[in-house]
Design a protein around this motif. Sequence first.
Motif, mmCIF file in Angstrom:
data_model
loop_
_atom_site.group_PDB
_atom_site.id
_atom_site.type_symbol
_atom_site.label_atom_id
_atom_site.label_comp_id
_atom_site.label_asym_id
_atom_site.label_seq_id
_atom_site.Cartn_x
_atom_site.Cartn_y
_atom_site.Cartn_z
ATOM 1 N N CYS A 166 0.835 -1.590 -0.267
ATOM 2 C CA CYS A 166 0.077 -0.164 -0.291
ATOM 3 C C CYS A 166 0.826 1.402 0.006
ATOM 4 C CB CYS A 166 -0.994 0.149 0.715
ATOM 5 S SG CYS A 166 -0.386 -0.164 2.650
ATOM 6 N N CYS B 268 2.951 -4.624 7.259
ATOM 7 C CA CYS B 268 2.097 -3.303 7.602
ATOM 8 C C CYS B 268 0.746 -3.722 8.189
ATOM 9 C CB CYS B 268 2.280 -2.884 5.507
ATOM 10 S SG CYS B 268 0.342 -1.370 5.722
ATOM 11 N N CYS C 41 -1.836 -3.895 7.011
ATOM 12 C CA CYS C 41 -2.765 -4.084 5.519
ATOM 13 C C CYS C 41 -2.585 -5.558 5.313
ATOM 14 C CB CYS C 41 -2.179 -2.741 4.600
ATOM 15 S SG CYS C 41 -0.874 -3.680 3.260
HETATM 16 ZN ZN LIG Z 1 0.413 -1.953 3.898
#
Ligand SMILES: [Zn+2]
Length: 381
Positions: A10, A23, A25
Amino acid sequence: MDIHFVCHDCGKKHHPRSLLWRCPCGGLLDVDQFTISFPFDEIKKRPATMWRYREALPFVSDSTVWEALTLGEGYTPIVPLDSKSPNILLKVEYMMPTLSFKDRGVAVLVAKAKALGVTKVIADSSGNAGTSLSAYASRAGMKCDIYVPESTSPKKVLQISAHGATVHRIPGNREATAHAVIEAIESNQGFYASHVYNPFFYQGTKTYAFEIFEQLNGEMPDVLVFPVGNGSLLLGAYYGFQELLHGGMIVKIPRFIAVQAEGCAPIAQAFRTGKKTAEPVVNTGTAAEGIAIAAPARHRQILDAIYATGGFVITAPKEKMEPARRELASKGFYVEPTTAATYAGFLEYLAQAHNSTGNLPGFEPDAKVIIPLCGAGIKAN
Ligand SMILES: [Zn+2]
């Protein structure tokens, strides 16, 4: 100079202080670009360790945290395979404090963890990363838990315990071990000093590239052979060569030949069909425990690096590993089975290139090749 991590998926930046191992994400973290330099007039006066390249490592210029931790790792010799093969060069990476190349990455990773105030590190390993982390954590005064597959060489388990680390032997395969360590991390048992996920590790292994450049006086090899499981040497070296390229010191990155083990070769499987990502495989067993990774987390980055150098992936046949180990020993190099697999893969590549109808990028007769000998034979059963 403040170093940040950047998410491969990301693009979000995170400070290493966050102690994130990936991360939120779910993406992998890399070290964000920072300013580096190679003051070779100074470098040449320094001790023969990887820290001679400290202006290219992720530390502020007056940082001395690494000085208390270094065991003299790096600047390993490059020697010819034998007198008949002056262009087949071996970089003897087992001439390291804990007898494997992992010390490059672990020295940087532990120095960074120490600077962040970490008091306990945890990692999973097939053996060599664990032996290295236990040594450096102990030197740094940190507690250390190492998770290994039950099948790990007893000598490596002994080596880990000798440094005072707690060894968790996990039944099942390498993936079961990875799973167990992530459970421990998620229940906040310590800092995940992973040689796969923590991007500082690759900042250490990139010195492999700098040494080749310096030791060969800039006369770059044509081909570099790498053992590939999680790709911790291949990726670090790739980053190092990219930095030399961007700095104008080399004009191209040598061709990368990645070696996987028959019985566990997800990268080879992806490469055969020209894919940019690798699907997990089932590990059907191999003596090359150091590269038996069925689902390498950084598969996309590994494949990107191989394609970008015009490289190739070869599988080392099972029955060729032990003869390769004996052949190296007959020339004076006693290596562990994973390193024997690297050499067996190189020989297999040569055999296939000579028989192929032009599908394989062949080596010119005088091509200069570097093969790393990553782990010492004395560590194995
Ligand atoms: Zn990320």
